[in-house]
Design an enzyme around this catalytic site. Sequence first.
Site, PDB file in Angstrom:
ATOM      1  N   GLY A  70      51.188   5.402 -39.896  1.00  0.00           N
ATOM      2  CA  GLY A  70      50.070   6.395 -40.065  1.00  0.00           C
ATOM      3  C   GLY A  70      50.406   7.580 -40.899  1.00  0.00           C
ATOM      4  N   CYS A  71      49.471   8.421 -41.101  1.00  0.00           N
ATOM      5  CA  CYS A  71      49.482   9.780 -41.626  1.00  0.00           C
ATOM      6  C   CYS A  71      50.292  10.818 -40.676  1.00  0.00           C
ATOM      7  CB  CYS A  71      48.247  10.360 -42.120  1.00  0.00           C
ATOM      8  SG  CYS A  71      47.424   9.178 -43.400  1.00  0.00           S
ATOM      9  N   VAL A  72      51.631  10.597 -40.664  1.00  0.00           N
ATOM     10  CA  VAL A  72      52.090  11.606 -39.799  1.00  0.00           C
ATOM     11  C   VAL A  72      53.621  11.991 -40.376  1.00  0.00           C
ATOM     12  CG1 VAL A  72      51.564  10.451 -37.391  1.00  0.00           C
ATOM     13  CG2 VAL A  72      53.663   9.564 -38.945  1.00  0.00           C
TER      14      VAL A  72
END
Lengths: 532, 312, 105
Positions: free
Chosen positions: C103-105
């Site tokens: 994910g967008c981490v």
Amino acid sequence: MTRRARMPDMARRDREPLFRVDPAALPPLSPEPQAPPRPVSPARVASGAEGYDLDGTRVLALPNPTSPEEEDALVRAFLSGLEKLFSRENNWTFLQPLLLSMEHCAHCQTCSEACHVFESSGRAEIYRPTYRSEVFRRLYFEYVKGGGLISAWQHGTVELNWPLVARLAELAYRCNLCRRCAQTCPIGVDNGLIAHEIRKLFSQELGIAPKELHAAGSMLQLKSGSSTGMIPAAVKDNVQFIDEEMTEKTGLAAETPWDVEGADILLIHNAGEVLAWPENPGAFGVILNAAGVSWTMSSDIAGYDSVNYGLWYDDAQLARVALLHAEIARKLNVKKIVIGECGHAHKSLLVVADRLLTGDLRVPRESALTVLRDIVVSGRLRLDPGRNDFPVTLHDPCNMVRLMGVVEPQREILRRVCPQFREMHPHGVDNYCCGGGSGFAIMSGHGFEDWRSDVAGRKKLQQILDAFSDCLSTSIPKYVCAPCSNCKGQIRDLLAHHGAWKQHRILYGGLAELIVNAMADVRPGFIEWEWR
Amino acid sequence: MTVLVYTAIALGSLVFVIASAARAVLYARSPMHLRWELYPVPHEHPDRVSHGGSYFEQSEWWKQPRERRFRGELAVMVPEVLFLKALREHNPKLWRRSFPFHGGLYLLAGAGAGLLVLAAVSRLAGTAWLDGAAGHVARWTVAGVGAAGLALAVSGALALLHRRMQDPALRAFTTAGDIFNLLFFVMALGTLGAGYAARPPGSADALGIAIGILSWDASVQVPRVLAAGLVATAALAAYIPLTHMSHFIGKYFTYHAIRWDDAPFGDSRKMSVALAASLAQRPTWAAEHMKADGHSTWADVVTTNPTDEAGR
Amino acid sequence: MPTVELNGKPYEVDENGFLAQPLIWNDNVAADLATTEGITAMTDEHWVLVRYIRDYYLKFGIAPMVRKLCKETGNTLTHVYELFPSGPANGACKVAGLPKPTGCV
């Protein structure tokens, strides 16, 4: 190394890359950063070269055919996908724009000058926006339009084999889809769209896409509720922790409302914010509660993660996730969906999916930036801009500005809460991509993380350094405001890669944090000057 | 000989019109696409056009009156069509060659249209007025515009050709067709100009030929070189819409139907019908997660969760 | 999946050097993985972070929030970076044998 690769090179059968990034030969940065030493992952050394190399890095796990028959089968599958891309029943979603971009390029190269990847690579031919498009265009004229001698003479040809198909798949992931080039095309040809359509061909026909976007991205989201893998219980647990933190830090009671039916606003954040930048969703809670807004978050599958990676590579995945988002809002009977600080979520749900949502799924959708702007302008918060008396510059996420026209709200806020706000140049709809666009920010392996910091993000780094050229000393903390999770991830990696925090005290973060940092009713020091 | 020239001109014009129209119809009949606009969008409110903003900058934008300002579009279209403004901004080097070329073609088209008008008037009202002051002004204007057009178009085409051969970045993308296209312009228009300038005394002038076509008068004498130029130019006119040079049509759609197409779905009945038709299409994409078996419609596909164990 | 040899033992890892099979993890594996992060000796401070991450992962199936990690182990983020130069997600999680965060981490 062939610096000036030509189209036929795509079909080369040797294992040499068509181009290799030599950091020393890239356009100089000013001031030249002293990059910190990086441990080289032994996995990288061990992975070795397999398949046909484009540029020494790769984001796809392509099949590795071992016989001419296997190669032929793959090429045939590619051709079948190519044909579908130009058929109404398979690609009505983008057929008209694609046809126009195929038919009318005059090969004038005006677009090349607009491309940050091309420029920052030291003008490597393979990154020229037209290089990928032209290879694809020649295949279109030969295999979709029937080819023939006249066509070959008029449009040119290129040898089609598996090495070319493999390199083309990778090359579709060397464009950020920022569409800055399309803005400058005198005819309106869109190379970003062509890269997007090539990605779709590979995903929708051959099942080939970067695992970060597909298997561990949209598929994970459809299965578990979030591309981060957070199940509903995990997100509620995490947000509760954030609420406690915020209460402690701000001195205001922070509580996130969950699954409130009939709320005015359903706020959907990029779930990555919760894990990596909790101060951002935390700041939203503080602002909305202080302004007395009726809002809720959703703990339904996908209701707490606004990401929609399908926007970058697959229409079916795009539609599936957009429908989930709309369905959750319908069920909760909220007045509107508000998308948090995530650029591609803005574009996918407000713009691209607009023509997919009908009937009661047409819940109104709005940007968080206008909601924040209204609160800041309304005077509902007591604001003390003096608390933000440090240099701030703004990064424009392409999805919000060039691709959707949300340019001023974020600036209206910054002009009110940041006395030292300064623009980058160019900015607004003429901005440069951070280099992480279209999912690059979350893609890594095989040196891709270096590629996006050395090449794709180079222009943005220079813009940031230029914006702060009068205050680069470490004694002055500086803030790059990037109201987008993907951009934030890329800017974090970019600044770290080039040592900008250590050398210049340049930090990055979202927009909501700057508002809370200026709230007079909040304990001072909301923004922590610590690298993250 | 004369009839051959007339026929070529008539055929060339006919193919030009039909092929251009066919292309426009092809694009216009493409299915409704998902939104893919690019800002600035000039029909927005002037306060927002200045920074490239959209109606999304308004809070609760769906409650605000939406207006499309045609005047804003005109303000972009007119300088774009007449002066190739975008090219001038983004690629001034090319503009210095491309603008004379296109400007020359515009002038030529203008002169052609002028000739037709003069010829038609003369057919209806007789040729006597042509010797009067008004007639002189009209004829000299058309002649001047035509000559300037020819000179600009030919020199522009030569300059474009030169740049294409010189610049390595352009050369790498140049096909035989690109060279041929430019040479075709130089050759056809060059012959036309040379043939006209060198026509023997007493032979028909441009207006004479135009009147001749309208009355299909085979007795008009068209000198050989001029005839060759006319036939070549007619062939060129027929050729253009069959190639990427039909971008004068494509450009209308790339701007109006894509870059500036920000129309929200809203309550548009037309869009609902278009969407329903598209959702009823049956895709055949082969990747596993698509769940497109050729029988399922797009509506089925997008409401299927590919991670469901049961699947479909 | 590529194989790397660490301290003489072969490991299957992904292209970022994260363990391909998180379940084979134990203290020795952690020490071996640490060498890929430029950590020559695992100290108690390293272990506190690694064990917290590992336990959280076994419970929730994902990596903990960085902030939670700091708070509950009593570390500042700066100190976490000192211990794991490539940071909590790419460094500490790798040593703790987690798959790479998604994910967008």
